[in-house]
Design an enzyme around this catalytic site. Structure first.
Site, short mmCIF file in Angstrom:
data_model
loop_
_atom_site.label_atom_id
_atom_site.label_comp_id
_atom_site.label_asym_id
_atom_site.label_seq_id
_atom_site.Cartn_x
_atom_site.Cartn_y
_atom_site.Cartn_z
N LYS A 1 0.87 -1.18 0.00
CA LYS A 1 0.00 0.00 0.00
C LYS A 1 0.91 1.23 0.00
CE LYS A 1 -2.27 3.54 1.57
NZ LYS A 1 -1.60 4.78 2.02
N CYS B 1 13.27 10.56 7.99
CA CYS B 1 13.22 10.24 9.43
C CYS B 1 14.59 10.29 10.09
CB CYS B 1 12.58 8.88 9.63
SG CYS B 1 13.36 7.57 8.66
#
Length: 491
Positions: free
Chosen positions: A187, A296
């Site tokens: 996804k 991140c």
């Protein structure tokens, strides 16, 4: 380049796909719904993709479940060979894939090429590691028993990936999954689906059988819930925000799935008085402003010892002022746009909060004169660790600088966060480098190194930055089940 010109060229390469992939077939949403995908650099519509939901996801899961039996029974050498072909195709098409990344994500083209090479490296690495999923023979406490340990694929994997590295975050998850014998439902982010679809097209060309790799996109909550609720999905792997990661972890508990989470960071970048100033400035520039700060592991707080503070700020400010902002396809651009309006509003809010609490803007501090969702490369001084900008992940081109006095104070500030993904320290003192590295509560530590992400090294964090590790030989572990076989009457 205008959006339509880039799209036309990508279509001619056969890599520009605009449908989901289920069971080896490219399909639209069952109800015909679509969602538009935008070029963040100019706001133009690139194309529309299916807005899929529960029904499509369930069919993708069924397809992956059916394909698992045959894929998991292939020899490791067979799976390795197909992954190697996939790697070769990714590298052959790195220019087109990079253009696709810049088009939908906005990062400069040279950074996009770097992402393709980085992403492909995981497929190459795990193509080799597929042949090294070794079991064990254990000494039995009984003379007529034999104990064997097998490692077997966990099953169907739900992989939910972010928009900031739309290709590499897929290969870093799918590579080890396929190497172990798992099948996958991907996804991708609805903001950047085209890289995932192009990678899937090349996977098909490399001989990955129908159903082994599926791609659905659209209604994120419905797709996510379908993956969590299905007993056929045995593992969830996710890269994204800590808030979403917690929801996935809770949802996976109902069917007791394996979960690996690569979540948010709050990376400290510590510069001691004895650091090489030139090295520290160069590294801080890359660690903070690469990918427009939207990674991140990007530096979130720069901690500078008081003895080198003024020299660093002067050199760092001059370097930041020289950064060129613009469309990622333009020559010499070092920083592209943020991903969307919500992202730039978050950056603005954190900057304003810091200013209201006594911080000072040294460079930048506002939207770029290019307009849209471009933000100036920014440095903020007089930052305190209690400010929101030092507590939350900025995910933008803003460098908050904190002054410190002692090594102990630096460690205390660095560890004063719920996150624990990446940290960086700069010193020429070898004893200090060991002391501080061991004291930092982070899964990744760079010493005189501003970026640390390699396919051969484990990637993951402490505390609320996630669970499990991606990349390296350790990246296989979460895709495997360990089975112990006891054979009796062997005396």
């Amino acid at each position: 380049m205008e959006t339509e010109n880039v799209v036309a060229r990508l279509k001619s390469s056969g890599l520009f796909r605009t449908k989901g992939l289920i069971g080896g077939k490219w399909i639209d949403a069952y109800d015909g719904k679509t969602i538009e995908v935008y070029n963040p650099a100019n706001g133009e519509v690139i194309a529309s993709v299916p807005f899929m939901g529960e029904k499509e996801t369930k069919d993708a899961i069924s397809s992956a479940y059916d394909a698992f039996r045959d894929w998991s029974r292939l020899t490791a050498f067979d799976r390795s060979s197909r992954l190697r072909k996939w790697y070769n195709l990714l590298m052959e098409h790195k220019e087109e894939l990079a253009q696709l990344i810049t088009l939908e994500q906005g990062k400069p083209l040279n950074e996009a090429i770097g992402e393709v090479v980085y992403g492909a490296s995981f497929i190459e690495f795990f193509a080799e590691e597929a042949k090294r999923v070794n079991g064990d023979i254990l000494p039995s406490p009984m003379p007529d028993r034999r104990l064997f340990v097998l490692k077997q694929p966990v099953g169907v994997v739900g992989a939910i990936t972010p928009w900031n590295f739309p290709l590499a975050m897929i290969t870093r998850k799918v590579g080890p999954a396929l190497a172990c014998g798992c099948t996958v439902v991907i996804k991708p982010s609805e903001l950047t689906p085209f890289s995932a679809l192009a990678a899937a097209e090349l996977a098909i060309q490399s001989g990955i059988p129908p159903g082994v790799l599926n791609v659905v996109m659209g209604d994120a909550p419905k797709i996510g819930n379908s993956l969590l609720e299905s007993p056929q999905v045995r593992k969830i792997t996710f890269t994204g925000s800590t808030a979403v990661g917690k929801k996935l972890m809770a949802g996976a508990a109902e069917t007791v799935k394996k979960v690996s989470l690569e979540l948010g960071g709050n990376a400290p970048f510590i510069i001691f008085d004895d650091a090489d100033l030139e090295v520290a400035v160069k590294a801080s520039l890359a660690s903070k402003f690469l990918y427009t700060g939207q990674a991140c592991i990007c530096t979130n707080r720069i901690l500078v010892q008081e003895g080198i503070y003024d020299k660093f700020m002067n050199a760092f400010s001059n370097a930041v002022k020289s950064l060129k902002v613009g469309n990622g396809f333009s020559e010499g651009v070092a920083q592209g746009p943020l991903i969307n309006e919500a992202a730039i509003q978050k950056v603005e809010s954190l900057v304003q909060d810091a200013i209201s609490k006594g911080a000072k803007v040294v460079v930048g501090g506002k939207r770029h004169n290019l307009g849209l969702i471009f933000y100036e490369p920014t440095i903020i001084s007089d930052v305190k660790n209690e400010m929101l900008i030092a507590r939350q992940e900025i995910f933008g081109p803003v460098a908050p600088v904190i002054r410190f006095k002692t090594e102990e104070e630096a460690i205390q500030i660095a560890n004063d966060t719920d996150a624990g993904l990446a940290a960086y320290l700069f010193t020429n003192n070898i004893q200090r480098s060991w002391r501080v590295s061991e004291a930092l509560e982070y899964g990744i530590v760079g010493v005189n190194e501003g970026l640390h992400a390699y396919e051969v090294a484990p990637f993951g964090g402490f505390k609320q930055s996630g669970l499990g590790r991606e990349g390296s030989k350790y990246g296989l572990d979460d895709f495997l089940e360990i089975k112990c076989i006891c054979m009796g009457n062997m005396g």
